[in-house]
Design a protein around this motif. Structure first.
Motif, short mmCIF file in Angstrom:
data_model
loop_
_atom_site.label_atom_id
_atom_site.label_comp_id
_atom_site.label_asym_id
_atom_site.label_seq_id
_atom_site.Cartn_x
_atom_site.Cartn_y
_atom_site.Cartn_z
N PRO A 24 0.21 4.29 -2.03
CA PRO A 24 0.08 2.83 -1.92
C PRO A 24 -0.61 2.21 -3.13
O PRO A 24 -1.50 2.81 -3.73
CB PRO A 24 -0.77 2.66 -0.67
CG PRO A 24 -1.56 3.91 -0.57
CD PRO A 24 -0.68 5.00 -1.11
N ILE A 25 -0.17 1.02 -3.45
CA ILE A 25 -0.80 0.27 -4.53
C ILE A 25 -2.03 -0.45 -3.99
O ILE A 25 -3.10 -0.41 -4.57
CB ILE A 25 0.19 -0.73 -5.15
CG1 ILE A 25 1.34 0.03 -5.79
CG2 ILE A 25 -0.49 -1.63 -6.17
CD1 ILE A 25 2.51 -0.82 -6.20
N ALA A 26 -1.86 -1.10 -2.84
CA ALA A 26 -2.97 -1.80 -2.20
C ALA A 26 -2.72 -1.84 -0.70
O ALA A 26 -1.56 -1.87 -0.25
CB ALA A 26 -3.10 -3.22 -2.74
N THR A 27 -3.79 -1.83 0.07
CA THR A 27 -3.69 -1.94 1.53
C THR A 27 -4.70 -2.97 2.01
O THR A 27 -5.73 -3.20 1.38
CB THR A 27 -3.98 -0.59 2.23
OG1 THR A 27 -5.28 -0.14 1.85
CG2 THR A 27 -2.95 0.46 1.87
N LYS A 28 -4.36 -3.56 3.14
CA LYS A 28 -5.25 -4.56 3.73
C LYS A 28 -5.08 -4.53 5.23
O LYS A 28 -3.97 -4.45 5.74
CB LYS A 28 -4.91 -5.95 3.19
CG LYS A 28 -5.87 -7.03 3.63
CD LYS A 28 -5.59 -8.31 2.91
CE LYS A 28 -6.64 -9.33 3.27
NZ LYS A 28 -6.42 -10.58 2.56
N GLU A 34 -2.44 -2.70 9.60
CA GLU A 34 -2.70 -2.39 8.20
C GLU A 34 -1.41 -2.60 7.42
O GLU A 34 -0.37 -2.06 7.77
CB GLU A 34 -3.17 -0.95 8.05
CG GLU A 34 -3.57 -0.60 6.64
CD GLU A 34 -4.10 0.80 6.53
OE1 GLU A 34 -5.31 0.94 6.31
OE2 GLU A 34 -3.31 1.75 6.67
N THR A 35 -1.50 -3.40 6.37
CA THR A 35 -0.34 -3.69 5.54
C THR A 35 -0.55 -3.04 4.19
O THR A 35 -1.61 -3.15 3.59
CB THR A 35 -0.18 -5.22 5.36
OG1 THR A 35 -0.17 -5.83 6.65
CG2 THR A 35 1.09 -5.55 4.64
N GLY A 36 0.48 -2.34 3.72
CA GLY A 36 0.38 -1.64 2.46
C GLY A 36 1.51 -2.01 1.52
O GLY A 36 2.64 -2.22 1.94
N LEU A 42 6.91 -3.63 1.22
CA LEU A 42 5.73 -3.99 1.99
C LEU A 42 5.85 -3.34 3.36
O LEU A 42 6.82 -3.58 4.08
CB LEU A 42 5.65 -5.51 2.12
CG LEU A 42 4.46 -6.12 2.82
CD1 LEU A 42 3.20 -5.90 2.02
CD2 LEU A 42 4.69 -7.61 3.03
N TYR A 43 4.88 -2.49 3.71
CA TYR A 43 4.91 -1.76 4.97
C TYR A 43 3.75 -2.20 5.84
O TYR A 43 2.67 -2.49 5.37
CB TYR A 43 4.82 -0.25 4.72
CG TYR A 43 6.06 0.33 4.13
CD1 TYR A 43 7.05 0.85 4.92
CD2 TYR A 43 6.23 0.38 2.74
CE1 TYR A 43 8.20 1.40 4.37
CE2 TYR A 43 7.36 0.92 2.19
CZ TYR A 43 8.34 1.43 3.01
OH TYR A 43 9.47 1.97 2.46
N GLN A 44 4.01 -2.20 7.15
CA GLN A 44 2.98 -2.59 8.11
C GLN A 44 2.84 -1.48 9.15
O GLN A 44 3.84 -0.96 9.65
CB GLN A 44 3.35 -3.90 8.79
CG GLN A 44 2.21 -4.54 9.52
CD GLN A 44 2.58 -5.96 9.92
OE1 GLN A 44 3.72 -6.25 10.23
NE2 GLN A 44 1.60 -6.84 9.90
N THR A 45 1.60 -1.15 9.50
CA THR A 45 1.30 -0.10 10.46
C THR A 45 0.25 -0.62 11.43
O THR A 45 -0.74 -1.21 11.01
CB THR A 45 0.75 1.16 9.76
OG1 THR A 45 1.64 1.54 8.74
CG2 THR A 45 0.56 2.29 10.73
N ALA A 46 0.45 -0.37 12.72
CA ALA A 46 -0.58 -0.70 13.69
C ALA A 46 -1.72 0.29 13.51
O ALA A 46 -1.51 1.46 13.20
CB ALA A 46 -0.03 -0.63 15.11
#
Length: 155
Positions: A24-28, A34-36, A42-46
């Protein structure tokens, strides 16, 4: 010869750029998800355990650019007989990796609620490592040129 040190440096630069595809370049983390940012999208994970990544948005131009820079670095290894061309292609690779890193930073702003509070992953630092490897390859090419010039003087 293909066993020269610049071949190793260019190969390591290509490997580092391949790692950009998976890291990942950045996660938030926002509101339990959590979005990465990856080079592919752009990926999203619960946050709950066992949750899987879901792709929210695809970054096809960024992915194509990443593959292009990988291919240029990899095929530059086989230009060992044309050292001046190999050096020029290494400089072009540095410019492309710099542009790629800038483009990644622009895509990183697509995180929810902006880039503030985001944690940068290892993928954010890999373009700098790739540039370092390419610069070391240029030093190796220059060393080969000096060696050949000195060998020609001895004849």
């Amino acid at each position: 010869m293909i066993q020269r040190i610049q071949s190793i440096w260019l190969f390591l630069a290509a490997i580092v750029l391949i790692l950009m595809l998976f890291l990942p370049i950045a996660t938030k983390e926002v509101a339990g998800t959590e979005t990465g940012i990856y080079t592919s999208g752009l990926y999203q994970t619960a946050v709950a355990k066992g949750a899987e990544n879901t792709k929210i948005e695809s970054f096809l131009p960024l992915l194509i650019t990443n593959f292009a820079v990988i291919i240029i670095c990899f095929f530059n290894i086989f230009n060992f007989r044309k050292r001046s061309f190999q050096k020029r292609m290494a400089i072009v690779s540095i410019v492309l990796v710099t542009g790629f890193a800038f483009w990644c930073s622009i895509y990183a702003k697509k995180l929810p609620e902006g880039i503030e509070g985001a944690s940068f992953g290892i993928g954010a630092y890999l373009p700098a490592v790739a540039i370092l490897f390419i610069v070391l390859a240029i030093f190796g090419i220059n060393k080969d040129e000096r060696l050949i010039r000195s060998a020609e003087r001895l004849r």
